[in-house]
Design a protein around this motif. Structure first.
Motif, PDB file in Angstrom:
ATOM      1  N   GLY A 152       0.821  -1.198   0.000  1.00  0.00           N
ATOM      2  CA  GLY A 152       0.000   0.000   0.000  1.00  0.00           C
ATOM      3  C   GLY A 152       0.853   1.245   0.000  1.00  0.00           C
ATOM      4  O   GLY A 152       2.057   1.187  -0.259  1.00  0.00           O
ATOM      5  N   SER A 153       0.211   2.365   0.296  1.00  0.00           N
ATOM      6  CA  SER A 153       0.891   3.662   0.325  1.00  0.00           C
ATOM      7  C   SER A 153       0.847   4.229   1.727  1.00  0.00           C
ATOM      8  O   SER A 153      -0.217   4.237   2.362  1.00  0.00           O
ATOM      9  CB  SER A 153       0.211   4.631  -0.643  1.00  0.00           C
ATOM     10  N   VAL A 154       1.992   4.696   2.197  1.00  0.00           N
ATOM     11  CA  VAL A 154       2.090   5.316   3.514  1.00  0.00           C
ATOM     12  C   VAL A 154       3.008   6.524   3.422  1.00  0.00           C
ATOM     13  O   VAL A 154       3.757   6.683   2.458  1.00  0.00           O
ATOM     14  CB  VAL A 154       2.633   4.349   4.591  1.00  0.00           C
ATOM     15  N   GLN A 155       2.983   7.341   4.456  1.00  0.00           N
ATOM     16  CA  GLN A 155       3.905   8.469   4.542  1.00  0.00           C
ATOM     17  C   GLN A 155       5.171   8.042   5.275  1.00  0.00           C
ATOM     18  O   GLN A 155       5.198   7.011   5.958  1.00  0.00           O
ATOM     19  CB  GLN A 155       3.233   9.634   5.259  1.00  0.00           C
ATOM     20  N   THR A 156       6.208   8.833   5.121  1.00  0.00           N
ATOM     21  CA  THR A 156       7.473   8.576   5.807  1.00  0.00           C
ATOM     22  C   THR A 156       7.224   8.390   7.298  1.00  0.00           C
ATOM     23  O   THR A 156       6.496   9.164   7.921  1.00  0.00           O
ATOM     24  CB  THR A 156       8.435   9.747   5.577  1.00  0.00           C
TER      25      THR A 156
ATOM     26  N   PRO B 249      11.127   6.929   2.018  1.00  0.00           N
ATOM     27  CA  PRO B 249      10.830   6.951   0.579  1.00  0.00           C
ATOM     28  C   PRO B 249      11.678   5.957  -0.211  1.00  0.00           C
ATOM     29  O   PRO B 249      11.205   5.391  -1.203  1.00  0.00           O
ATOM     30  CB  PRO B 249      11.140   8.397   0.186  1.00  0.00           C
TER      31      PRO B 249
ATOM     32  N   THR C  24      10.396   2.477  -1.163  1.00  0.00           N
ATOM     33  CA  THR C  24       9.405   2.324  -2.221  1.00  0.00           C
ATOM     34  C   THR C  24       9.887   1.334  -3.269  1.00  0.00           C
ATOM     35  O   THR C  24      10.977   1.473  -3.817  1.00  0.00           O
ATOM     36  CB  THR C  24       9.114   3.676  -2.891  1.00  0.00           C
TER      37      THR C  24
ATOM     38  N   GLN D 126       3.007  -3.896  -4.225  1.00  0.00           N
ATOM     39  CA  GLN D 126       3.647  -2.577  -4.292  1.00  0.00           C
ATOM     40  C   GLN D 126       3.617  -1.883  -2.936  1.00  0.00           C
ATOM     41  O   GLN D 126       2.577  -1.841  -2.262  1.00  0.00           O
ATOM     42  CB  GLN D 126       2.938  -1.705  -5.341  1.00  0.00           C
ATOM     43  N   VAL D 127       4.761  -1.322  -2.570  1.00  0.00           N
ATOM     44  CA  VAL D 127       4.868  -0.479  -1.381  1.00  0.00           C
ATOM     45  C   VAL D 127       5.352   0.897  -1.837  1.00  0.00           C
ATOM     46  O   VAL D 127       6.379   1.004  -2.510  1.00  0.00           O
ATOM     47  CB  VAL D 127       5.858  -1.075  -0.360  1.00  0.00           C
ATOM     48  N   THR D 128       4.605   1.925  -1.469  1.00  0.00           N
ATOM     49  CA  THR D 128       4.958   3.293  -1.840  1.00  0.00           C
ATOM     50  C   THR D 128       5.007   4.145  -0.587  1.00  0.00           C
ATOM     51  O   THR D 128       4.038   4.189   0.179  1.00  0.00           O
ATOM     52  CB  THR D 128       3.941   3.879  -2.831  1.00  0.00           C
ATOM     53  N   VAL D 129       6.150   4.806  -0.369  1.00  0.00           N
ATOM     54  CA  VAL D 129       6.332   5.659   0.794  1.00  0.00           C
ATOM     55  C   VAL D 129       6.552   7.087   0.306  1.00  0.00           C
ATOM     56  O   VAL D 129       7.498   7.360  -0.429  1.00  0.00           O
ATOM     57  CB  VAL D 129       7.529   5.214   1.649  1.00  0.00           C
ATOM     58  N   SER D 130       5.681   7.978   0.712  1.00  0.00           N
ATOM     59  CA  SER D 130       5.776   9.372   0.281  1.00  0.00           C
ATOM     60  C   SER D 130       6.391  10.228   1.379  1.00  0.00           C
ATOM     61  O   SER D 130       6.232   9.943   2.568  1.00  0.00           O
ATOM     62  CB  SER D 130       4.394   9.898  -0.090  1.00  0.00           C
TER      63      SER D 130
END
Length: 125
Positions: free
Chosen positions: A10-14, A90, A93, A120-124
């Motif tokens: 998934g997508s997470v923040q720093t 980040p 990712t 998928q792993v996304t780190v913003s």
């Protein structure tokens, strides 16, 4: 033949956390290893963490030591290998893959015969 099915990306923040799961089924022998790899666009596939299926030794890439933890659940009829990822950055990712095999060197992805489809792993930032 070993089958692997990943989930949990998934997508997470720093600074956030995610837990990846890999359901392992099929035939394997004592000493078989499960590992998590990741691959970012334009980069080589990188070994992240590994452990012996059925319990035992673990190993981690230096880039994730202290932040990621590999574990497994053998209590039910299925074996599930987890990758708990904390303090995400980040640079974490990537597409994350679960693999199983009997590698000479756990980081050598060519030594693994079975692979999952990836998550998928996304780190913003």
């Amino acid at each position: 033949q070993v089958q692997l099915v990943e989930s949990g990306g998934g997508s997470v923040q720093t600074g956030g956390s995610l837990r990846l799961s890999c359901e392992v089924s099929g035939s394997f022998y004592r000493g078989y290893r499960a590992a998590w790899f990741r691959q970012a666009p334009g980069k080589e596939r990188e070994g992240v963490a590994t452990m012996t299926i059925g319990g035992g030794s673990t190993a981690y890439a230096d880039t994730v030591k202290g932040r990621f933890t590999i574990s497994q659940d053998n209590a039910s009829a299925k074996i599930i290998v987890y990758l708990q990822m904390n303090s995400l950055k980040p640079e974490d990712t990537a597409m994350y893959y679960c693999a199983a095999g009997a590698p000479l060197r756990w980081r050598n992805w060519n030594d693994y015969k079975s692979w999952g489809q990836g998550t998928q792993v996304t780190v913003s930032s």
